[in-house]
Scaffold this motif. Structure first.
Motif, PDB file in Angstrom:
ATOM      1  N   SER A  43      32.993 -33.925  55.889  1.00  0.00           N
ATOM      2  CA  SER A  43      31.710 -33.348  56.285  1.00  0.00           C
ATOM      3  C   SER A  43      31.870 -32.226  57.311  1.00  0.00           C
ATOM      4  CB  SER A  43      30.789 -34.437  56.847  1.00  0.00           C
ATOM      5  OG  SER A  43      31.316 -34.977  58.047  1.00  0.00           O
ATOM      6  N   ALA A  44      33.036 -32.150  57.941  1.00  0.00           N
ATOM      7  CA  ALA A  44      33.319 -31.067  58.893  1.00  0.00           C
ATOM      8  C   ALA A  44      34.772 -30.641  58.707  1.00  0.00           C
ATOM      9  CB  ALA A  44      33.065 -31.514  60.327  1.00  0.00           C
ATOM     10  N   PRO A  45      35.088 -30.032  57.566  1.00  0.00           N
ATOM     11  CA  PRO A  45      36.491 -29.761  57.229  1.00  0.00           C
ATOM     12  C   PRO A  45      37.160 -28.772  58.175  1.00  0.00           C
ATOM     13  CG  PRO A  45      35.013 -28.656  55.698  1.00  0.00           C
ATOM     14  CD  PRO A  45      34.168 -29.559  56.537  1.00  0.00           C
ATOM     15  N   TYR A 228      44.101 -37.542  59.918  1.00  0.00           N
ATOM     16  CA  TYR A 228      43.859 -36.102  59.940  1.00  0.00           C
ATOM     17  C   TYR A 228      42.394 -35.710  60.058  1.00  0.00           C
ATOM     18  CZ  TYR A 228      43.229 -36.776  54.840  1.00  0.00           C
ATOM     19  OH  TYR A 228      42.829 -37.204  53.596  1.00  0.00           O
ATOM     20  N   THR A 229      41.472 -36.655  59.942  1.00  0.00           N
ATOM     21  CA  THR A 229      40.077 -36.346  60.175  1.00  0.00           C
ATOM     22  C   THR A 229      39.291 -37.606  60.502  1.00  0.00           C
ATOM     23  OG1 THR A 229      38.080 -35.271  59.293  1.00  0.00           O
ATOM     24  CG2 THR A 229      39.402 -36.547  57.735  1.00  0.00           C
ATOM     25  N   ILE A 233      34.801 -38.120  53.820  1.00  0.00           N
ATOM     26  CA  ILE A 233      33.797 -38.630  52.884  1.00  0.00           C
ATOM     27  C   ILE A 233      34.531 -39.379  51.774  1.00  0.00           C
ATOM     28  CG2 ILE A 233      31.981 -38.011  51.246  1.00  0.00           C
ATOM     29  CD1 ILE A 233      31.548 -35.465  52.917  1.00  0.00           C
ATOM     30  N   VAL A 234      34.174 -40.657  51.604  1.00  0.00           N
ATOM     31  CA  VAL A 234      34.838 -41.515  50.619  1.00  0.00           C
ATOM     32  C   VAL A 234      33.771 -42.201  49.773  1.00  0.00           C
ATOM     33  CG1 VAL A 234      36.384 -43.486  50.287  1.00  0.00           C
ATOM     34  CG2 VAL A 234      36.748 -41.926  52.216  1.00  0.00           C
ATOM     35  N   ASP A 240      30.520 -40.881  57.773  1.00  0.00           N
ATOM     36  CA  ASP A 240      31.874 -40.391  58.016  1.00  0.00           C
ATOM     37  C   ASP A 240      32.874 -41.536  58.154  1.00  0.00           C
ATOM     38  OD1 ASP A 240      30.867 -37.840  58.005  1.00  0.00           O
ATOM     39  OD2 ASP A 240      30.802 -37.647  60.183  1.00  0.00           O
ATOM     40  N   THR A 241      34.097 -41.257  57.719  1.00  0.00           N
ATOM     41  CA  THR A 241      35.173 -42.244  57.742  1.00  0.00           C
ATOM     42  C   THR A 241      36.476 -41.558  58.136  1.00  0.00           C
ATOM     43  OG1 THR A 241      34.110 -43.434  55.918  1.00  0.00           O
ATOM     44  CG2 THR A 241      36.399 -43.984  56.385  1.00  0.00           C
TER      45      THR A 241
END
Length: 263
Positions: A43-45, A228-229, A233-234, A240-241
């Motif tokens: 969601s915030a790459p 890494y984040t 999104i899964v 968020d995950t």
């Protein structure tokens, strides 16, 4: 050993089937750039320069109560290969979703392990006893994890010197490692790793690095997992995950499992 062998053969079959699926069927197929796993998102790459995580072949998640209800079959179908679940914190707190997630990941045949959030106002021995009380010693589980990071706790604002932190963390790891038969993995953050010079601790590392490849903020440090984040999104999870990558190929992952699963 016979029970473990049957479990491992079944797990290897699941991994082999998952690796052979096409993206349309919900499996994982590596590709260059951000589209490496078409079912995972952010969601915030971050705009990765060069060595980003998307070329890694094996990805997983870590979760706690804040993820709420999870459809673990969808999670596995999206190409998630492992999950670390928050179990305990300090010497008297447990995550209320742990036992449910522990059962549900087993039913979905996702390799999973438990992690402990370390608290600086209780001894390593006390925290190890609490973790062991809450987390089953179950054949086929991933190694336990000790989460070492600075906290903003109002009940424990204490920041011990590095030598005390490492001594108490080592006590926890020795006790927990003997009980589960696998030495715990250390999860940590850039500032905590630097402030406490964790590189001399004997363990595999799971490193948080959301803006650079781990080789940049953790120069010279080998790692098994890379978080890494925190805005992943899964499918099967609302909101968020945290997303993580394993250090090697799928073949390396199978070999790692054979060596590091609880027996």
């Amino acid at each position: 050993m016979r029970i473990f062998g049957k479990f491992l053969m079944g797990l290897m079959l699941v991994l082999a089937v998952a690796c052979s699926r096409t993206p349309e069927r919900g499996g994982y197929r590596p590709a260059p750039g951000p589209g490496a796993n078409p079912q995972l998102g952010d969601s915030a790459p971050h705009s990765w320069d060069g060595r980003g995580p998307y070329g890694q072949q094996v990805h997983g998640i870590d979760v706690s109560r804040w993820q709420g209800d999870i459809d673990w079959d969808r999670v596995r179908g999206a190409g998630i290969s492992f999950a670390f679940i928050k179990a305990t914190e300090g010497a008297d707190h447990y995550d209320p979703s742990f036992q449910r997630y522990w059962r549900e990941t087993a039913a979905a045949r996702i390799p999973r392990g438990a992690y402990h959030y370390f608290y600086f106002c209780r001894s390593g021995a006390e925290q190890a006893a609490w973790f062991i009380r809450q987390v089953p010693r179950e054949i086929g589980s991933l190694p336990p994890v000790i989460d070492l990071e600075w906290t903003n706790s109002q009940t424990c604002p204490y920041r011990p010197p590095a030598q005390d932190i490492k001594r108490q963390a080592s006590i926890f790891m020795d006790i927990v490692g003997r009980y589960y038969g696998q030495r715990p993995i250390i999860y940590t953050t850039v500032d905590f790793y630097r402030d406490n010079r964790l590189g001399d601790m004997q363990a595999e590392f799971w490193l948080r690095s959301v803006a650079n490849h781990p080789s940049v903020p953790y120069p010279g440090q080998r790692w098994a997992f890379w978080q890494y984040t925190g805005t992943g999104i899964v499918p099967g999870i609302r909101g968020d995950t945290d997303l993580n990558a394993f250090a090697g190929t799928r073949a390396d992952w199978v070999r790692w499992l054979q060596a590091r699963l609880t027996r």
